[in-house]
Design a protein around this motif. Sequence first.
Motif, PDB file in Angstrom:
ATOM      1  N   TYR A   1       0.835  -1.208   0.000  1.00 28.42           N
ATOM      2  CA  TYR A   1       0.000   0.000   0.000  1.00 28.42           C
ATOM      3  C   TYR A   1       0.870   1.258   0.000  1.00 28.42           C
ATOM      4  O   TYR A   1       0.659   2.175  -0.793  1.00 28.42           O
ATOM      5  N   ALA A   2       1.877   1.276   0.883  1.00 31.68           N
ATOM      6  CA  ALA A   2       2.753   2.449   0.980  1.00 31.68           C
ATOM      7  C   ALA A   2       3.603   2.620  -0.274  1.00 31.68           C
ATOM      8  O   ALA A   2       3.805   3.751  -0.744  1.00 31.68           O
ATOM      9  N   SER A   3       4.073   1.519  -0.833  1.00 27.80           N
ATOM     10  CA  SER A   3       4.898   1.606  -2.040  1.00 27.80           C
ATOM     11  C   SER A   3       4.090   2.139  -3.215  1.00 27.80           C
ATOM     12  O   SER A   3       4.560   3.006  -3.961  1.00 27.80           O
ATOM     13  N   VAL A   4       2.875   1.630  -3.368  1.00 25.59           N
ATOM     14  CA  VAL A   4       2.032   2.101  -4.475  1.00 25.59           C
ATOM     15  C   VAL A   4       1.644   3.564  -4.247  1.00 25.59           C
ATOM     16  O   VAL A   4       1.625   4.360  -5.184  1.00 25.59           O
ATOM     17  N   HIS A   5       1.370   3.924  -2.991  1.00 26.76           N
ATOM     18  CA  HIS A   5       1.093   5.331  -2.686  1.00 26.76           C
ATOM     19  C   HIS A   5       2.273   6.198  -3.111  1.00 26.76           C
ATOM     20  O   HIS A   5       2.094   7.248  -3.734  1.00 26.76           O
ATOM     21  N   GLY A   6       3.483   5.764  -2.778  1.00 27.94           N
ATOM     22  CA  GLY A   6       4.672   6.525  -3.181  1.00 27.94           C
ATOM     23  C   GLY A   6       4.783   6.661  -4.683  1.00 27.94           C
ATOM     24  O   GLY A   6       5.122   7.733  -5.198  1.00 27.94           O
ATOM     25  N   LEU A   7       4.498   5.591  -5.404  1.00 25.82           N
ATOM     26  CA  LEU A   7       4.545   5.642  -6.863  1.00 25.82           C
ATOM     27  C   LEU A   7       3.505   6.616  -7.414  1.00 25.82           C
ATOM     28  O   LEU A   7       3.795   7.399  -8.326  1.00 25.82           O
ATOM     29  N   ILE A   8       2.303   6.566  -6.855  1.00 26.53           N
ATOM     30  CA  ILE A   8       1.243   7.487  -7.295  1.00 26.53           C
ATOM     31  C   ILE A   8       1.676   8.929  -7.031  1.00 26.53           C
ATOM     32  O   ILE A   8       1.523   9.804  -7.889  1.00 26.53           O
ATOM     33  N   ASP A   9       2.216   9.171  -5.848  1.00 29.05           N
ATOM     34  CA  ASP A   9       2.649  10.517  -5.470  1.00 29.05           C
ATOM     35  C   ASP A   9       3.779  11.014  -6.375  1.00 29.05           C
ATOM     36  O   ASP A   9       3.759  12.164  -6.820  1.00 29.05           O
ATOM     37  N   LEU A  10       4.756  10.159  -6.658  1.00 26.27           N
ATOM     38  CA  LEU A  10       5.853  10.554  -7.554  1.00 26.27           C
ATOM     39  C   LEU A  10       5.338  10.885  -8.948  1.00 26.27           C
ATOM     40  O   LEU A  10       5.743  11.880  -9.551  1.00 26.27           O
ATOM     41  N   GLN A  11       4.430  10.061  -9.447  1.00 21.38           N
ATOM     42  CA  GLN A  11       3.902  10.316 -10.782  1.00 21.38           C
ATOM     43  C   GLN A  11       3.077  11.597 -10.806  1.00 21.38           C
ATOM     44  O   GLN A  11       3.211  12.408 -11.725  1.00 21.38           O
ATOM     45  N   ALA A  12       2.246  11.798  -9.788  1.00 26.59           N
ATOM     46  CA  ALA A  12       1.415  13.007  -9.732  1.00 26.59           C
ATOM     47  C   ALA A  12       2.271  14.261  -9.651  1.00 26.59           C
ATOM     48  O   ALA A  12       1.905  15.305 -10.202  1.00 26.59           O
ATOM     49  N   GLY A  13       3.389  14.162  -8.965  1.00 25.18           N
ATOM     50  CA  GLY A  13       4.277  15.315  -8.822  1.00 25.18           C
ATOM     51  C   GLY A  13       5.230  15.501  -9.984  1.00 25.18           C
ATOM     52  O   GLY A  13       6.088  16.387  -9.959  1.00 25.18           O
ATOM     53  N   GLY A  14       5.120  14.654 -11.002  1.00 27.33           N
ATOM     54  CA  GLY A  14       5.994  14.768 -12.167  1.00 27.33           C
ATOM     55  C   GLY A  14       7.439  14.422 -11.869  1.00 27.33           C
ATOM     56  O   GLY A  14       8.354  14.886 -12.553  1.00 27.33           O
ATOM     57  N   ARG A  15       7.648  13.594 -10.860  1.00 30.73           N
ATOM     58  CA  ARG A  15       9.016  13.280 -10.432  1.00 30.73           C
ATOM     59  C   ARG A  15       9.501  11.909 -10.895  1.00 30.73           C
ATOM     60  O   ARG A  15      10.547  11.453 -10.455  1.00 30.73           O
ATOM     61  N   MET A  16       8.765  11.257 -11.762  1.00 27.42           N
ATOM     62  CA  MET A  16       9.224   9.979 -12.304  1.00 27.42           C
ATOM     63  C   MET A  16      10.117  10.255 -13.502  1.00 27.42           C
ATOM     64  O   MET A  16       9.774  11.050 -14.366  1.00 27.42           O
ATOM     65  N   ARG A  17      11.240   9.594 -13.510  1.00 25.22           N
ATOM     66  CA  ARG A  17      12.196   9.758 -14.604  1.00 25.22           C
ATOM     67  C   ARG A  17      12.735   8.386 -14.995  1.00 25.22           C
ATOM     68  O   ARG A  17      13.063   7.571 -14.132  1.00 25.22           O
ATOM     69  N   GLN A  18      12.869   8.156 -16.281  1.00 31.89           N
ATOM     70  CA  GLN A  18      13.385   6.874 -16.754  1.00 31.89           C
ATOM     71  C   GLN A  18      14.790   6.630 -16.214  1.00 31.89           C
ATOM     72  O   GLN A  18      15.126   5.509 -15.859  1.00 31.89           O
ATOM     73  N   GLU A  19      15.592   7.673 -16.093  1.00 36.42           N
ATOM     74  CA  GLU A  19      16.952   7.482 -15.579  1.00 36.42           C
ATOM     75  C   GLU A  19      16.967   7.064 -14.106  1.00 36.42           C
ATOM     76  O   GLU A  19      17.961   6.569 -13.602  1.00 36.42           O
ATOM     77  N   LYS A  20      15.844   7.235 -13.423  1.00 30.59           N
ATOM     78  CA  LYS A  20      15.700   6.757 -12.042  1.00 30.59           C
ATOM     79  C   LYS A  20      15.064   5.367 -12.002  1.00 30.59           C
ATOM     80  O   LYS A  20      14.836   4.820 -10.925  1.00 30.59           O
ATOM     81  N   GLY A  21      14.732   4.834 -13.172  1.00 28.21           N
ATOM     82  CA  GLY A  21      14.099   3.524 -13.235  1.00 28.21           C
ATOM     83  C   GLY A  21      12.600   3.577 -13.023  1.00 28.21           C
ATOM     84  O   GLY A  21      11.963   2.548 -12.834  1.00 28.21           O
ATOM     85  N   LEU A  22      12.034   4.765 -13.065  1.00 27.09           N
ATOM     86  CA  LEU A  22      10.601   4.937 -12.816  1.00 27.09           C
ATOM     87  C   LEU A  22       9.933   5.502 -14.062  1.00 27.09           C
ATOM     88  O   LEU A  22      10.213   6.630 -14.464  1.00 27.09           O
ATOM     89  N   THR A  23       9.065   4.709 -14.660  1.00 20.40           N
ATOM     90  CA  THR A  23       8.401   5.178 -15.872  1.00 20.40           C
ATOM     91  C   THR A  23       6.887   5.296 -15.714  1.00 20.40           C
ATOM     92  O   THR A  23       6.225   5.813 -16.587  1.00 20.40           O
ATOM     93  N   GLY A  24       6.354   4.794 -14.616  1.00 18.47           N
ATOM     94  CA  GLY A  24       4.918   4.896 -14.374  1.00 18.47           C
ATOM     95  C   GLY A  24       4.536   4.127 -13.131  1.00 18.47           C
ATOM     96  O   GLY A  24       5.177   3.131 -12.777  1.00 18.47           O
TER      97      GLY A  24
END
Length: 191
Positions: A151-174
Amino acid sequence: MIKTDQRLLEAAAALLDAGGEGAVTIRAVAQAVGMSHNAPYKHFEDRSALLRAVAQQDFAALTHAFAEVRQLRVQPLLKLKQALTAFISYGQEHPARYRLLFSDPSIAAQGGAFEAAAIQPFLEIAAIVQECQDAHDLPDVSNVELTGLIYASVHGLIDLQAGGRMRQEKGLTGAAKGADLLIELLRPATV
């Protein structure tokens, strides 16, 4: 006919979606439903009470969505992925309401019936996680701790994506892709 308090909740939710929490004022909500600026006070003590009611309604909607997924006649791991997809979709479609539910300290401090409503989505996910554990698709550890991690991990992913902080160079694409990877990493290794 829709009751007045429900019309007020719908207007507040629409204002949240359109302009964030700052857009939700008693006056704006009253105007949206065609009432005098003081009329909402007959239904809600103040703006905070109105926002709590919106949050409680959305917790109930998430609970319902997760419960529907839990009733599906599919493999437990697929249920979990579908429930997490619904969670992520809610965060993407309603970012201001998502922040209200999961990032507002005044909402988190509520007790009683509100707290009971807030825990229900988690409990539905926990039940699905338990099904996955029973099917040996997830590790045999504390259900509440494993559910909390997911739950916390998915929340973090949602928050990062909503804040525009996901970057492919960080390994986060969605958020969805990250949630799928998390579930795959949690699956016990086969011998």
